[in-house]
Design an enzyme around this catalytic site. Structure first.
Site, PDB file in Angstrom:
ATOM      1  N   HIS A  31     -12.185   9.409   2.679  1.00 39.13           N
ATOM      2  CA  HIS A  31     -12.929  10.544   3.588  1.00 39.13           C
ATOM      3  C   HIS A  31     -13.015  11.196   3.795  1.00 39.13           C
ATOM      4  O   HIS A  31     -12.712  12.733   3.233  1.00 39.13           O
ATOM      5  CB  HIS A  31     -11.359   9.900   5.083  1.00 39.13           C
ATOM      6  CG  HIS A  31     -10.835   8.396   4.527  1.00 39.13           C
ATOM      7  ND1 HIS A  31      -9.483   7.922   3.714  1.00 39.13           N
ATOM      8  CD2 HIS A  31     -11.190   7.260   4.845  1.00 39.13           C
ATOM      9  CE1 HIS A  31      -9.943   6.986   4.137  1.00 39.13           C
ATOM     10  NE2 HIS A  31     -10.089   6.161   5.397  1.00 39.13           N
TER      11      HIS A  31
ATOM     12  N   GLY B 266       1.116  -1.521  -0.366  1.00 40.86           N
ATOM     13  CA  GLY B 266       0.217   0.507   0.209  1.00 40.86           C
ATOM     14  C   GLY B 266       0.894   1.374   0.111  1.00 40.86           C
ATOM     15  O   GLY B 266       0.336   2.240   0.566  1.00 40.86           O
TER      16      GLY B 266
ATOM     17  N   SER C 185       1.506   3.098  -1.940  1.00 37.18           N
ATOM     18  CA  SER C 185       1.093   4.733  -3.444  1.00 37.18           C
ATOM     19  C   SER C 185      -0.230   5.187  -2.845  1.00 37.18           C
ATOM     20  O   SER C 185      -0.230   6.112  -2.820  1.00 37.18           O
ATOM     21  CB  SER C 185       1.113   3.858  -4.224  1.00 37.18           C
ATOM     22  OG  SER C 185       0.595   2.889  -4.461  1.00 37.18           O
TER      23      SER C 185
ATOM     24  N   VAL D 259      -7.316   9.251   9.414  1.00 40.11           N
ATOM     25  CA  VAL D 259      -6.301  10.256   8.539  1.00 40.11           C
ATOM     26  C   VAL D 259      -6.299  10.982   7.422  1.00 40.11           C
ATOM     27  O   VAL D 259      -7.277  11.016   6.996  1.00 40.11           O
ATOM     28  CB  VAL D 259      -4.792   8.856   8.026  1.00 40.11           C
ATOM     29  CG1 VAL D 259      -4.315   9.659   7.814  1.00 40.11           C
ATOM     30  CG2 VAL D 259      -4.791   7.865   9.050  1.00 40.11           C
TER      31      VAL D 259
ATOM     32  N   PRO E  36      -4.078   3.467  13.872  1.00 42.68           N
ATOM     33  CA  PRO E  36      -4.403   5.195  13.429  1.00 42.68           C
ATOM     34  C   PRO E  36      -5.710   5.447  14.233  1.00 42.68           C
ATOM     35  O   PRO E  36      -6.947   4.663  13.888  1.00 42.68           O
ATOM     36  CB  PRO E  36      -3.602   5.288  12.122  1.00 42.68           C
ATOM     37  CG  PRO E  36      -3.974   4.218  11.705  1.00 42.68           C
ATOM     38  CD  PRO E  36      -4.140   2.931  12.511  1.00 42.68           C
TER      39      PRO E  36
ATOM     40  N   LEU F  94      -2.083   7.297   0.763  1.00 43.16           N
ATOM     41  CA  LEU F  94      -2.162   8.279   1.205  1.00 43.16           C
ATOM     42  C   LEU F  94      -1.067   8.428   2.649  1.00 43.16           C
ATOM     43  O   LEU F  94      -0.151   8.871   2.792  1.00 43.16           O
ATOM     44  CB  LEU F  94      -3.480   8.230   2.720  1.00 43.16           C
ATOM     45  CG  LEU F  94      -3.308   9.480   4.063  1.00 43.16           C
ATOM     46  CD1 LEU F  94      -2.935  10.857   3.604  1.00 43.16           C
ATOM     47  CD2 LEU F  94      -4.547   8.855   4.505  1.00 43.16           C
ATOM     48  N   VAL F  95      -0.622   6.951   3.532  1.00 39.99           N
ATOM     49  CA  VAL F  95      -0.373   6.752   4.660  1.00 39.99           C
ATOM     50  C   VAL F  95       0.948   6.265   4.291  1.00 39.99           C
ATOM     51  O   VAL F  95       2.561   6.757   4.720  1.00 39.99           O
ATOM     52  CB  VAL F  95      -0.538   5.414   5.362  1.00 39.99           C
ATOM     53  CG1 VAL F  95       0.531   5.622   6.422  1.00 39.99           C
ATOM     54  CG2 VAL F  95      -1.733   5.990   5.699  1.00 39.99           C
TER      55      VAL F  95
ATOM     56  N   TYR G 187     -15.321  -4.512   7.172  1.00 44.40           N
ATOM     57  CA  TYR G 187     -13.958  -3.921   7.070  1.00 44.40           C
ATOM     58  C   TYR G 187     -13.027  -3.842   8.482  1.00 44.40           C
ATOM     59  O   TYR G 187     -13.271  -4.328   9.050  1.00 44.40           O
ATOM     60  CB  TYR G 187     -14.131  -2.168   6.781  1.00 44.40           C
ATOM     61  CG  TYR G 187     -13.114  -1.602   6.682  1.00 44.40           C
ATOM     62  CD1 TYR G 187     -11.855  -1.360   5.948  1.00 44.40           C
ATOM     63  CD2 TYR G 187     -12.660  -0.872   7.898  1.00 44.40           C
ATOM     64  CE1 TYR G 187     -11.082  -0.917   6.545  1.00 44.40           C
ATOM     65  CE2 TYR G 187     -11.306   0.152   8.523  1.00 44.40           C
ATOM     66  CZ  TYR G 187     -10.644  -0.091   7.643  1.00 44.40           C
ATOM     67  OH  TYR G 187      -9.755   0.974   7.445  1.00 44.40           O
TER      68      TYR G 187
HETATM   69  N1  LIG Z   1      -6.964   6.557   6.077  1.00 41.86           N
HETATM   70  C1  LIG Z   1      -7.035   6.538   7.116  1.00 41.86           C
HETATM   71  O1  LIG Z   1      -8.252   7.552   7.671  1.00 41.86           O
HETATM   72  C2  LIG Z   1      -6.599   5.436   7.877  1.00 41.86           C
HETATM   73  C3  LIG Z   1      -7.522   5.708   9.109  1.00 41.86           C
HETATM   74  C4  LIG Z   1      -6.828   4.022  10.204  1.00 41.86           C
HETATM   75  C5  LIG Z   1      -6.172   3.429   9.148  1.00 41.86           C
HETATM   76  N2  LIG Z   1      -6.290   3.043   7.758  1.00 41.86           N
HETATM   77  C6  LIG Z   1      -5.556   1.843   6.979  1.00 41.86           C
HETATM   78  O2  LIG Z   1      -4.550   2.418   6.919  1.00 41.86           O
HETATM   79  C7  LIG Z   1      -3.647   2.095   6.032  1.00 41.86           C
HETATM   80  C8  LIG Z   1      -3.228   2.532   4.549  1.00 41.86           C
HETATM   81  O3  LIG Z   1      -4.557   3.642   4.303  1.00 41.86           O
HETATM   82  P1  LIG Z   1      -4.798   4.442   2.852  1.00 41.86           P
HETATM   83  O4  LIG Z   1      -6.095   5.695   3.470  1.00 41.86           O
HETATM   84  O5  LIG Z   1      -3.849   5.020   2.884  1.00 41.86           O
HETATM   85  O6  LIG Z   1      -5.292   3.744   2.025  1.00 41.86           O
HETATM   86  P2  LIG Z   1      -4.966   4.426   0.568  1.00 41.86           P
HETATM   87  O7  LIG Z   1      -5.334   6.055   0.285  1.00 41.86           O
HETATM   88  O8  LIG Z   1      -6.546   3.864  -0.414  1.00 41.86           O
HETATM   89  O9  LIG Z   1      -3.878   3.423  -0.370  1.00 41.86           O
HETATM   90  C9  LIG Z   1      -4.427   2.545  -0.219  1.00 41.86           C
HETATM   91  C10 LIG Z   1      -3.432   1.593  -0.764  1.00 41.86           C
HETATM   92  O10 LIG Z   1      -3.727  -0.231  -0.761  1.00 41.86           O
HETATM   93  C11 LIG Z   1      -3.202  -1.050  -2.331  1.00 41.86           C
HETATM   94  N3  LIG Z   1      -4.384  -1.844  -2.633  1.00 41.86           N
HETATM   95  C12 LIG Z   1      -5.459  -2.009  -2.427  1.00 41.86           C
HETATM   96  N4  LIG Z   1      -5.593  -3.072  -2.716  1.00 41.86           N
HETATM   97  C13 LIG Z   1      -4.697  -3.483  -2.823  1.00 41.86           C
HETATM   98  C14 LIG Z   1      -4.144  -4.857  -3.476  1.00 41.86           C
HETATM   99  N5  LIG Z   1      -5.002  -6.402  -3.584  1.00 41.86           N
HETATM  100  N6  LIG Z   1      -3.349  -5.480  -3.893  1.00 41.86           N
HETATM  101  C15 LIG Z   1      -2.048  -4.385  -3.501  1.00 41.86           C
HETATM  102  N7  LIG Z   1      -2.402  -3.291  -2.869  1.00 41.86           N
HETATM  103  C16 LIG Z   1      -3.539  -3.047  -2.936  1.00 41.86           C
HETATM  104  C17 LIG Z   1      -3.044   0.406  -2.833  1.00 41.86           C
HETATM  105  O11 LIG Z   1      -2.984   0.370  -3.758  1.00 41.86           O
HETATM  106  P3  LIG Z   1      -3.243   1.360  -5.545  1.00 41.86           P
HETATM  107  O12 LIG Z   1      -2.353   3.193  -5.300  1.00 41.86           O
HETATM  108  O13 LIG Z   1      -2.363   1.001  -6.976  1.00 41.86           O
HETATM  109  O14 LIG Z   1      -4.676   1.053  -5.654  1.00 41.86           O
HETATM  110  C18 LIG Z   1      -2.565   1.253  -2.303  1.00 41.86           C
HETATM  111  O15 LIG Z   1      -1.296   1.533  -1.924  1.00 41.86           O
HETATM  112  C19 LIG Z   1      -5.175   0.855   5.621  1.00 41.86           C
HETATM  113  O16 LIG Z   1      -5.012  -0.210   5.912  1.00 41.86           O
HETATM  114  C20 LIG Z   1      -6.655   1.596   6.191  1.00 41.86           C
HETATM  115  O17 LIG Z   1      -6.992   0.412   6.872  1.00 41.86           O
HETATM  116  C21 LIG Z   1      -6.229   4.058   7.428  1.00 41.86           C
END
Ligand SMILES: NC(=O)c1ccc[n+]([C@@H]2O[C@H](COP(=O)([O-])OP(=O)(O)OC[C@H]3O[C@@H](n4cnc5c(N)ncnc54)[C@H](OP(=O)(O)O)[C@@H]3O)[C@@H](O)[C@H]2O)c1
Length: 374
Positions: free
Chosen positions: A239, A66, A68, A226, A223, A70-71, A196
């Protein structure tokens, strides 16, 4: 040269998640002669010995799933731009282009290719409230599969440490506040995102099981909400903060009011992605527990959606009307999380003030409007 060895861990039978009483690394030669003795010594007590092999390649080779998102982008910034990477270390940031982690064959192939010593597992199917309500089945199944593929492949390949990502929205709906790390499994999650939530809760269960059966030191972070550069700013599926930034920017350019879904009363703790990135690098290097740790701003820094949208309007210099569509659902009214555990480890960590972090994110969004996820 690649070196290996064996980690011996003593685990309490009644409290398998309890930090090990004894934990040491031995090379294979020393280990063989000592295991029987250790086992005999501990048989009469409530502890058992777990031993597993590990790979030690010197400096860490960190695979970020992941990478690419946000995190992931925030960690990349901390590691490459803020000096977070130590000499000799290798950091690899993956996206779906490198491997679809829903597929076990592709997961194994990408692990074979990079042979990581450490994994930060962020990849997940994520989305906003309305997408969760529509697709609970997809959120459950996809996340269960991704997490199982990553954790089991890491185990099979002898990865020393995996840090996975839970979320504060997986906590029980009916609970007391503030919630803390011990309360994850204490009741049903909110109906809107149960798919989820249960998939994420299973990461904690798997981490405990990998530790109990194989002595693996895999852990998780929790977290709160975010936001930051590279977020999903889509108005329907993004979000809450990022969707509101996009809405407000649109309203400004079109000269219309901003309509916020719901009453604006729910309260949230927001964490800036770069602060989270810095904390994740700390967890990877320093945090030794299997039990998860909440990464959040302080309880008193929780704000209402109404206060947050006013900060966004300020950051974007939006002078129009802000209205609330009270016919739409609010989601959970609050989910105040305690960061007491984090504060015991890092009492002096300074979070970016919310208004400043919102301003930085709005500036990034406007400057990158053509390429941002909208
Ligand atoms: N954002 C929040 O508020 C928040 C809060 C608490 C926890 N989290 C957790 O933090 C983590 C990162 O979240 P984020 O907000 O950074 O999400 P994000 O921006 O949507 O990024 C999701 C990432 O997962 C990759 N991904 C999704 N499906 C995939 C698959 N089948 N195979 C390989 N890679 C895959 C995406 O790749 P592509 O770019 O190629 O699609 C992207 O790099 C997650 O586990 C989420 O549950 C997020």
């Amino acid at each position: 040269m690649q070196e290996g060895g064996t980690i011996v861990t003593l685990i309490h039978l009644r409290r398998p998640n309890y930090p090990p009483h004894f934990y040491c690394k031995l090379n294979e030669f020393v280990f063989k002669g000592r295991l029987r003795l250790l086992y005999m010594l501990t048989r009469s007590y409530q502890w058992f010995v777990s031993a597993h092999s590990y790979i030690n390649t010197g400096p860490m080779r960190v695979l970020v799933t992941g990478g690419s998102g946000l995190v992931g982008k925030a960690i990349e910034h901390v590691v490459l731009q803020e000096g977070g990477k130590l000499e000799g270390e290798e950091w690899i940031f993956l996206s779906t282009k490198d491997a679809d982690l829903l597929d076990v064959g592709q997961t194994r192939a990408v692990f074979e290719k990079y042979r990581p010593t450490h994994v930060i597992h962020l990849a997940a199917k994520v989305g906003g409230l309305f997408l969760h309500m529509k697709e609970n089945m997809h959120f459950l199944r996809d996340n269960l599969r991704i997490n199982d593929n990553v954790l089991q492949t890491a185990h099979e390949m002898g990865v020393t440490k995996v840090l996975s990502c839970l979320s504060s929205c997986i906590f029980p709906d009916k609970t007391t506040y503030p919630i803390d790390e011990t309360m994850i499994h204490n009741g049903q999650p909110h109906d809107s995102n149960f798919g989820y939530s249960y998939a994420k809760r299973m990461i904690d269960v798997q981490n405990r099981a990998y530790f109990q059966q194989f002595g693996r030191r895999y852990t998780a972070i929790i977290p709160t909400n975010v936001f930051g550069p590279y977020d999903n700013f889509n108005i329907e599926n993004g979000h809450v903060l990022s969707a509101l930034m996009n809405k407000t920017y649109k309203a400004k350019t079109e000269g219309t009011p901003v309509t916020v879904c719901g009453t604006g009363a729910p309260r949230r703790q927001f964490i800036y992605s770069l602060d989270l990135g810095r904390l994740i690098v700390w967890v990877l290097r320093e945090y030794e527990e299997i039990a998860p740790i909440i990464l959040s701003v302080n309880e008193e820094d929780e704000v209402s959606i109404k206060e947050a949208v006013e900060m966004i309007a300020d950051a974007l210099d939006f002078k129009g009307k802000i209205q609330f569509d009270t016919t739409l659902p609010d989601g959970q009214m609050k989910k105040t999380a305690s960061n007491a555990k984090l504060r015991r480890y890092l009492p002096n960590f300074t979070f970016t003030p919310l208004q400043e972090a919102i301003k930085k994110t709005c500036d990034w969004f406007v400057a990158n409007y053509d390429t941002a996820r909208t």
